[in-house]
Scaffold this motif. Structure first.
Motif, PDB file in Angstrom:
ATOM      1  N   GLY A  69       0.779  -1.227   0.000  1.00 35.60           N
ATOM      2  CA  GLY A  69       0.000   0.000   0.000  1.00 35.60           C
ATOM      3  C   GLY A  69       0.808   1.273   0.000  1.00 35.60           C
ATOM      4  N   ILE A  70       2.148   1.162  -0.009  1.00 42.11           N
ATOM      5  CA  ILE A  70       3.022   2.337  -0.025  1.00 42.11           C
ATOM      6  C   ILE A  70       3.618   2.497  -1.422  1.00 42.11           C
ATOM      7  N   VAL A  71       3.539   3.697  -1.959  1.00 47.41           N
ATOM      8  CA  VAL A  71       4.152   3.993  -3.255  1.00 47.41           C
ATOM      9  C   VAL A  71       5.150   5.124  -3.075  1.00 47.41           C
ATOM     10  N   VAL A  72       6.153   5.181  -3.937  1.00 43.95           N
ATOM     11  CA  VAL A  72       7.179   6.214  -3.846  1.00 43.95           C
ATOM     12  C   VAL A  72       7.199   7.052  -5.112  1.00 43.95           C
ATOM     13  N   VAL A  73       7.605   8.304  -4.926  1.00 44.50           N
ATOM     14  CA  VAL A  73       7.715   9.248  -6.039  1.00 44.50           C
ATOM     15  C   VAL A  73       9.127   9.839  -5.992  1.00 44.50           C
ATOM     16  N   PRO A  74       9.995   9.555  -6.973  1.00 41.07           N
ATOM     17  CA  PRO A  74      11.362  10.096  -6.960  1.00 41.07           C
ATOM     18  C   PRO A  74      11.369  11.626  -6.895  1.00 41.07           C
ATOM     19  N   GLN A  75      12.285  12.179  -6.093  1.00 45.29           N
ATOM     20  CA  GLN A  75      12.333  13.626  -5.901  1.00 45.29           C
ATOM     21  C   GLN A  75      13.711  14.237  -6.139  1.00 45.29           C
ATOM     22  N   LEU A  76      14.773  13.492  -5.849  1.00 45.32           N
ATOM     23  CA  LEU A  76      16.120  14.067  -5.946  1.00 45.32           C
ATOM     24  C   LEU A  76      17.109  12.982  -6.331  1.00 45.32           C
ATOM     25  N   ARG A  77      18.036  13.319  -7.216  1.00 47.62           N
ATOM     26  CA  ARG A  77      19.103  12.403  -7.623  1.00 47.62           C
ATOM     27  C   ARG A  77      20.385  13.218  -7.732  1.00 47.62           C
ATOM     28  N   ASP A 114      36.536   9.939  -9.444  1.00 47.94           N
ATOM     29  CA  ASP A 114      37.056   9.960 -10.802  1.00 47.94           C
ATOM     30  C   ASP A 114      36.810   8.602 -11.449  1.00 47.94           C
ATOM     31  N   GLY A 115      36.136   8.581 -12.604  1.00 44.94           N
ATOM     32  CA  GLY A 115      35.941   7.350 -13.354  1.00 44.94           C
ATOM     33  C   GLY A 115      34.752   6.529 -12.926  1.00 44.94           C
ATOM     34  N   LEU A 116      34.016   6.976 -11.948  1.00 41.37           N
ATOM     35  CA  LEU A 116      32.850   6.234 -11.476  1.00 41.37           C
ATOM     36  C   LEU A 116      31.781   7.235 -11.046  1.00 41.37           C
ATOM     37  N   THR A 117      30.611   7.096 -11.642  1.00 46.44           N
ATOM     38  CA  THR A 117      29.504   7.989 -11.283  1.00 46.44           C
ATOM     39  C   THR A 117      28.429   7.183 -10.567  1.00 46.44           C
ATOM     40  N   LEU A 118      28.254   7.499  -9.302  1.00 45.59           N
ATOM     41  CA  LEU A 118      27.192   6.891  -8.506  1.00 45.59           C
ATOM     42  C   LEU A 118      26.223   7.978  -8.065  1.00 45.59           C
ATOM     43  N   HIS A 119      24.978   7.582  -7.870  1.00 43.07           N
ATOM     44  CA  HIS A 119      23.968   8.559  -7.484  1.00 43.07           C
ATOM     45  C   HIS A 119      23.263   8.142  -6.196  1.00 43.07           C
ATOM     46  N   ALA A 120      22.979   9.137  -5.394  1.00 43.43           N
ATOM     47  CA  ALA A 120      22.135   8.948  -4.213  1.00 43.43           C
ATOM     48  C   ALA A 120      20.782   9.570  -4.514  1.00 43.43           C
ATOM     49  N   GLU A 121      19.720   8.937  -4.045  1.00 42.73           N
ATOM     50  CA  GLU A 121      18.378   9.429  -4.326  1.00 42.73           C
ATOM     51  C   GLU A 121      17.598   9.657  -3.040  1.00 42.73           C
ATOM     52  N   ILE A 122      16.662  10.574  -3.135  1.00 43.30           N
ATOM     53  CA  ILE A 122      15.652  10.750  -2.095  1.00 43.30           C
ATOM     54  C   ILE A 122      14.297  10.641  -2.782  1.00 43.30           C
ATOM     55  N   VAL A 123      13.424   9.848  -2.204  1.00 41.35           N
ATOM     56  CA  VAL A 123      12.079   9.680  -2.742  1.00 41.35           C
ATOM     57  C   VAL A 123      11.068  10.129  -1.703  1.00 41.35           C
ATOM     58  N   SER A 124       9.894  10.463  -2.171  1.00 42.57           N
ATOM     59  CA  SER A 124       8.778  10.698  -1.260  1.00 42.57           C
ATOM     60  C   SER A 124       7.926   9.433  -1.242  1.00 42.57           C
ATOM     61  N   ALA A 125       7.455   9.072  -0.067  1.00 36.62           N
ATOM     62  CA  ALA A 125       6.629   7.867   0.081  1.00 36.62           C
ATOM     63  C   ALA A 125       5.264   8.265   0.628  1.00 36.62           C
ATOM     64  N   VAL A 126       4.215   7.694   0.038  1.00 33.94           N
ATOM     65  CA  VAL A 126       2.841   8.013   0.443  1.00 33.94           C
ATOM     66  C   VAL A 126       2.006   6.741   0.414  1.00 33.94           C
ATOM     67  N   GLN A 172       8.244  14.578 -12.653  1.00 36.09           N
ATOM     68  CA  GLN A 172       8.315  14.747 -14.109  1.00 36.09           C
ATOM     69  C   GLN A 172       9.501  15.600 -14.508  1.00 36.09           C
ATOM     70  N   VAL A 173       9.792  16.648 -13.743  1.00 40.67           N
ATOM     71  CA  VAL A 173      10.953  17.491 -14.021  1.00 40.67           C
ATOM     72  C   VAL A 173      12.230  16.680 -13.838  1.00 40.67           C
ATOM     73  N   LEU A 174      12.286  15.877 -12.786  1.00 39.67           N
ATOM     74  CA  LEU A 174      13.469  15.049 -12.527  1.00 39.67           C
ATOM     75  C   LEU A 174      13.680  14.048 -13.646  1.00 39.67           C
ATOM     76  N   LEU A 175      12.623  13.386 -14.084  1.00 34.30           N
ATOM     77  CA  LEU A 175      12.753  12.400 -15.156  1.00 34.30           C
ATOM     78  C   LEU A 175      13.183  13.053 -16.463  1.00 34.30           C
ATOM     79  N   ALA A 176      12.634  14.251 -16.714  1.00 35.13           N
ATOM     80  CA  ALA A 176      13.004  14.958 -17.939  1.00 35.13           C
ATOM     81  C   ALA A 176      14.479  15.345 -17.937  1.00 35.13           C
ATOM     82  N   SER A 177      15.042  15.635 -16.764  1.00 32.73           N
ATOM     83  CA  SER A 177      16.438  16.041 -16.677  1.00 32.73           C
ATOM     84  C   SER A 177      17.385  14.877 -16.961  1.00 32.73           C
TER      85      SER A 177
END
Length: 306
Positions: free
Chosen positions: A159-167, A266-278, A299-304
C-alpha cells in the motif's frame, strides 16, 4: 422543527435593509419570491417577524428583533463552517504530517517543496518530523504520517508507493590534511583501497553502505568500515577527528566544517536518491494536493535524465 437556511438568509437581508426591493436585489431574486420565503419562515415559527404596511416603512416585531439577534451569529458560524468544509474538500485547508531524513533538508529538497506548497495552500497546517527511513515506512503504514522523504529501499510495505524527488552524485569527505585532499583533484576508487570508512545512515540496508561497497568493487577492494553512525553530520565530525573518510551526497558540500573537504570520484559515477513515500489510498484532499506537487517534481526530474 427544522429551519430553512435560505429563509433565514432572506429574513436577515430584509431585517437589515427594512426594504423588500433592496433586499431582493441583493439576493438576486424576485421580490415576490422573497416575500414568500419570509411568509414561510413566519409560518414555520408560528409568529410574525415583520410589520408590513403599504403606507409605512417595514419594521421588525418584538419577536423579529429577538430572532434577528439570535440567528445572525448562528448563520455567520454556519457559513464559516460551510467555507471550512469546502476548503478541506478542495485541499485548501486541513493538516499534513510529514516525516523526513535530515539530508532532505540540507539538500534543499524539503525547503523548496514545503515553500511551494505553502504558497498555494497557506491554510493547511504542516507538521514536520525528522525520522529514519525505516521508521517513516512504519509510520506511513500505521497512518501516523501522511508523507515521508526517505532513501529508496529494495521493497516497501503493502500500500506504499514512492515518487522520486532528488538524484545527486556522491563525494568523498576527507580531513583537510589527508594526502588525497592535498591535490584538489577527483579521487580514483582504487586510491581508497587502504582507507577506513565511516558509514552514515548505518540503519539503511540499501543506502550508503551499498554505495561504498560499489566503490570498493570498482576499485578492486573490500571497504573497511571503522565506524557506523546515524547521520551525515556525525560522519563529518568523525572525519574531522581523523577517524576515517566517508562517502556522502554532493549536496553535503553545503555543510562547511573547518577541517573537512570534499572531493568528487574519478571514473565512477554513482547517485544517491531521495524519494517521497505516500499511501496509495485513504489520503485527505490536502495530502492529495501535496502528492500532485510531488508528481510534478518527479516529471521534471525524469526529464532532466533524458
Amino acid at each position: 422543527m427544522a429551519l430553512d437556511v435560505r429563509q433565514i438568509r432572506c429574513f436577515i437581508k430584509v431585517a437589515e435593509s427594512l426594504h423588500f426591493a433592496r433586499a431582493a436585489d441583493q439576493l438576486h431574486i424576485a421580490q415576490s419570491a422573497l416575500s414568500r420565503q419570509i411568509q414561510a419562515l413566519e409560518k414555520s415559527l408560528g409568529v410574525r417577524l415583520l410589520y408590513r404596511n403599504k403606507r409605512a416603512p417595514i419594521r421588525l416585531t418584538d419577536a423579529g428583533e429577538m430572532f434577528l439577534a439570535e440567528v445572525q451569529p448562528g448563520l455567520a458560524q454556519l457559513e464559516r463552517a460551510e467555507s471550512v468544509a469546502r476548503q478541506i474538500g478542495r485541499g485548501e485547508s486541513g493538516r499534513l504530517e510529514i516525516a523526513y531524513i535530515a539530508s532532505a533538508t540540507y539538500s534543499g529538497l524539503l525547503p523548496s517543496v514545503i515553500y511551494a506548497y505553502h504558497l498555494e495552500f497557506p491554510a493547511v497546517t504542516v507538521t514536520l518530523l525528522e525520522m529514519e527511513t525505516w521508521r517513516q515506512l512504519e509510520a506511513l503504514s500505521e497512518n501516523r504520517i501522511d508523507v515521508g522523504f526517505l532513501r529508496p529501499r529494495p521493497e516497501y510495505p503493502p500500500g506504499i508507493v514512492v515518487v522520486p524527488q532528488l538524484r545527486e552524485t556522491l563525494s568523498i569527505a576527507l580531513r583537510v590534511d589527508h594526502p588525497l585532499a592535498a591535490t584538489g583533484k577527483a579521487i580514483r576508487p582504487m586510491d581508497l583501497t587502504n582507507e577506513s570508512f565511516i558509514l552514515p545512515q548505518s540503519d539503511d540496508r540499501a543506502g550508503f553502505g551499498e554505495h561504498t561497497r560499489e566503490i570498493g568493487r570498482y576499485g578492486g577492494f573490500s571497504p573497511k568500515f571503522s565506524y557506523n553512525v546515524r547521520d551525515f553530520i556525525t560522519a563529518l565530525n568523525f572525519v574531522a577527528m581523523g577517524l576515517g573518510i566517508s562517502v556522502v551526497p554532493a549536496s553535503l558540500r553545503r555543510i562547511q566544517l573547518a577541517d573537512v573537504v570534499y572531493r568528487p570520484l574519478d571514473g565512477l559515477t554513482l547517485h544517491a536518491e531521495i524519494v517521497s513515500a505516500v499511501r496509495r489510498n485513504n489520503n485527505s484532499p490536502a495530502v492529495r494536493e501535496f502528492i500532485n506537487g510531488l508528481r510534478k517534481r518527479e516529471q521534471v526530474l525524469l526529464a532532466s535524465r533524458e
